[in-house]
Design a protein around this motif. Structure first.
Motif, short mmCIF file in Angstrom:
data_model
loop_
_atom_site.label_atom_id
_atom_site.label_comp_id
_atom_site.label_asym_id
_atom_site.label_seq_id
_atom_site.Cartn_x
_atom_site.Cartn_y
_atom_site.Cartn_z
N GLY A 316 0.82 -1.20 0.00
CA GLY A 316 0.00 0.00 0.00
C GLY A 316 0.85 1.25 0.00
O GLY A 316 0.53 2.25 -0.66
N ARG A 317 1.97 1.21 0.74
CA ARG A 317 2.89 2.33 0.76
C ARG A 317 3.53 2.55 -0.61
O ARG A 317 3.68 3.68 -1.07
N ASN A 318 3.88 1.45 -1.29
CA ASN A 318 4.50 1.57 -2.61
C ASN A 318 3.54 2.22 -3.61
O ASN A 318 3.96 3.04 -4.44
N ALA A 319 2.26 1.83 -3.55
CA ALA A 319 1.28 2.44 -4.44
C ALA A 319 1.11 3.92 -4.12
O ALA A 319 1.01 4.77 -5.03
N LEU A 320 1.09 4.26 -2.83
CA LEU A 320 0.98 5.66 -2.43
C LEU A 320 2.20 6.45 -2.89
O LEU A 320 2.08 7.57 -3.40
N ALA A 321 3.41 5.87 -2.72
CA ALA A 321 4.63 6.57 -3.12
C ALA A 321 4.61 6.89 -4.61
O ALA A 321 4.98 8.00 -5.03
N LEU A 322 4.16 5.93 -5.42
CA LEU A 322 4.10 6.16 -6.85
C LEU A 322 3.05 7.22 -7.19
O LEU A 322 3.29 8.09 -8.04
N ALA A 323 1.90 7.17 -6.54
CA ALA A 323 0.85 8.16 -6.78
C ALA A 323 1.33 9.56 -6.43
O ALA A 323 1.06 10.52 -7.16
N LEU A 324 2.05 9.68 -5.32
CA LEU A 324 2.56 11.00 -4.93
C LEU A 324 3.64 11.48 -5.90
O LEU A 324 3.72 12.69 -6.19
N GLU A 325 4.46 10.57 -6.41
CA GLU A 325 5.46 10.94 -7.40
C GLU A 325 4.78 11.42 -8.68
O GLU A 325 5.22 12.38 -9.33
N ILE A 326 3.69 10.76 -9.05
CA ILE A 326 2.92 11.18 -10.23
C ILE A 326 2.34 12.57 -10.01
O ILE A 326 2.39 13.44 -10.90
N ASN A 327 1.80 12.82 -8.82
CA ASN A 327 1.24 14.15 -8.54
C ASN A 327 2.32 15.22 -8.60
O ASN A 327 2.07 16.35 -9.04
N ALA A 328 3.53 14.89 -8.15
CA ALA A 328 4.63 15.85 -8.24
C ALA A 328 4.98 16.13 -9.70
O ALA A 328 5.26 17.28 -10.08
N ALA A 329 4.95 15.08 -10.53
CA ALA A 329 5.22 15.26 -11.96
C ALA A 329 4.12 16.09 -12.63
O ALA A 329 4.39 16.91 -13.51
N ILE A 330 2.88 15.90 -12.22
CA ILE A 330 1.77 16.70 -12.75
C ILE A 330 1.96 18.16 -12.38
O ILE A 330 1.77 19.07 -13.21
N ALA A 331 2.36 18.42 -11.13
CA ALA A 331 2.58 19.80 -10.69
C ALA A 331 3.73 20.44 -11.46
O ALA A 331 3.64 21.60 -11.88
N GLU A 332 4.80 19.67 -11.67
CA GLU A 332 5.94 20.19 -12.42
C GLU A 332 5.54 20.52 -13.86
O GLU A 332 5.91 21.56 -14.41
N HIS A 333 4.77 19.62 -14.48
CA HIS A 333 4.31 19.89 -15.85
C HIS A 333 3.41 21.12 -15.88
O HIS A 333 3.49 21.95 -16.80
#
Length: 340
Positions: A316-333
């Motif tokens: 569950g933590r791994n899925a959350l970590a990836l989702a948060l990394e995706i959100n960071a990439a969305i913010a950067e874009h």
């Protein structure tokens, strides 16, 4: 032996936990917790179990609780689960496990300290089509996931990545035995203040690529995952619990786009030999079942046997970590594109 269970948070999805627990032979639904007085009164009468406004009131009642489901909004997952685990109660937390990685790490450590089962409610792992897909894995190298929903005011405390896409992220992480190497993502708020639609491309260390699209502002409801592996293409429909397999026995030179066209043209002919020479199209057998029922049965089994649950706190933590990394990439874009 039955397991005494409680549900904390009986909103739209928490009520499903009440319903399923009530009907499971190995579960003894003894109480639930919800902040809304009207909800407590109505559901307490319907399910003939006591209701409490807080977890502290539940503890003070003296009721014996072996296990509990946490179905409160994500922002409260960590606080509620911490109280349950510290009290020696095995805990299932609806996805995502928490709001932050620090919270997730604290919960994992707390469960280990108290010797408690900690399961994360990634429901699609228990979808019969996903279960069937595991037995047909052979180095999958390309995934395409679509999860689209009509807009509702539910779960607006999180964005579409943590609300919808995380289901598919968790499934793909369970199917690909390799770390994620690169994340590219774009997303936009449409009807809420958070991202409502997102498109993501992941590349794994082993070369596998996965594309994800999630939207909660669609005009239709779609829950599909397709993946390609050497000489095979599998198409999974979460809603229908169907799994289709195109096996390339002599026409291995066909491109993924050609295979996609073949599948679209002939998906109604699932019981027939595929008309294209060298291809066979089959509907693979699945065992129908309600994913939530299967999930809660698995949770109760882990509680009884003390075995590791199918979806652990770390997963569950791994899925959350990836989702948060995706959100960071969305913010950067968004910053680069001048959208923020």
């Amino acid at each position: 032996m039955s397991v005494s269970v409680a549900v904390v948070g009986v909103g739209s999805f928490g009520r499903n936990h009440l319903r399923v627990y009530r009907d499971l032979p190995k579960a003894d639904l003894v109480a639930f917790v919800d902040a809304e007085e009207e909800v407590r009164a109505r559901l307490s009468a319907e399910y003939s179990v006591p209701a409490f406004a807080t977890v502290e009131e539940l503890f003070a009642s003296g009721l014996k609780i072996d296990a509990a489901s946490v179905c409160v909004p994500t922002v409260h997952h960590a606080a509620v689960a911490e109280k349950l685990l510290s009290a020696g109660i095995d805990t299932l937390i609806e996805k995502p496990i928490a709001s932050t990685l620090a919270e997730a790490d604290a919960l994992i450590a707390l469960a280990e300290k108290h010797g408690r089962v900690l399961q994360v409610g990634h429901l699609e792992r228990f979808n019969p089509a996903v279960t069937a897909a595991f037995s047909h894995l052979n180095r999958p190298m390309f995934f395409e996931a679509h999860r689209l929903s009509i807009f509702t005011p539910r779960s607006l405390d999180v964005d579409v990545v943590l609300d919808l896409m995380i289901h598919d992220l968790d499934v793909v992480l369970s199917l690909v035995p390799s770390p994620v190497r690169e994340v590219r993502a774009v997303g936009l708020p449409v009807l809420s203040r958070k991202t409502d639609i997102a498109n993501v491309r992941l590349e794994f260390e082993n070369g596998c690529v996965a594309n994800f699209t999630a939207s909660r502002v669609s005009t239709e409801r779609v829950r599909k995952l397709r993946f390609f592996q050497p000489h095979q293409y599998l198409s999974l429909d979460f809603a229908r619990q169907d799994l289709f397999l195109i096996d390339v026995t002599a026409a291995a030179s066909l491109t993924p786009a050609q295979l996609e066209a073949v599948f679209a043209a002939h998906q109604q002919q699932l019981d027939l030999q595929h008309p294209t020479p060298g291809l066979s199209l089959n509907k693979l057998p699945t065992e129908p079942g309600e994913p939530l029922k299967l999930e809660l049965e698995a949770f109760l089994h882990a509680v009884e046997t003390r075995e590791a649950p199918r979806v652990t706190g770390l997963q569950g933590r791994n899925a959350l970590a990836l989702a948060l990394e995706i959100n960071a990439a969305i913010a950067e874009h968004g910053e680069r594109a001048g959208l923020l």
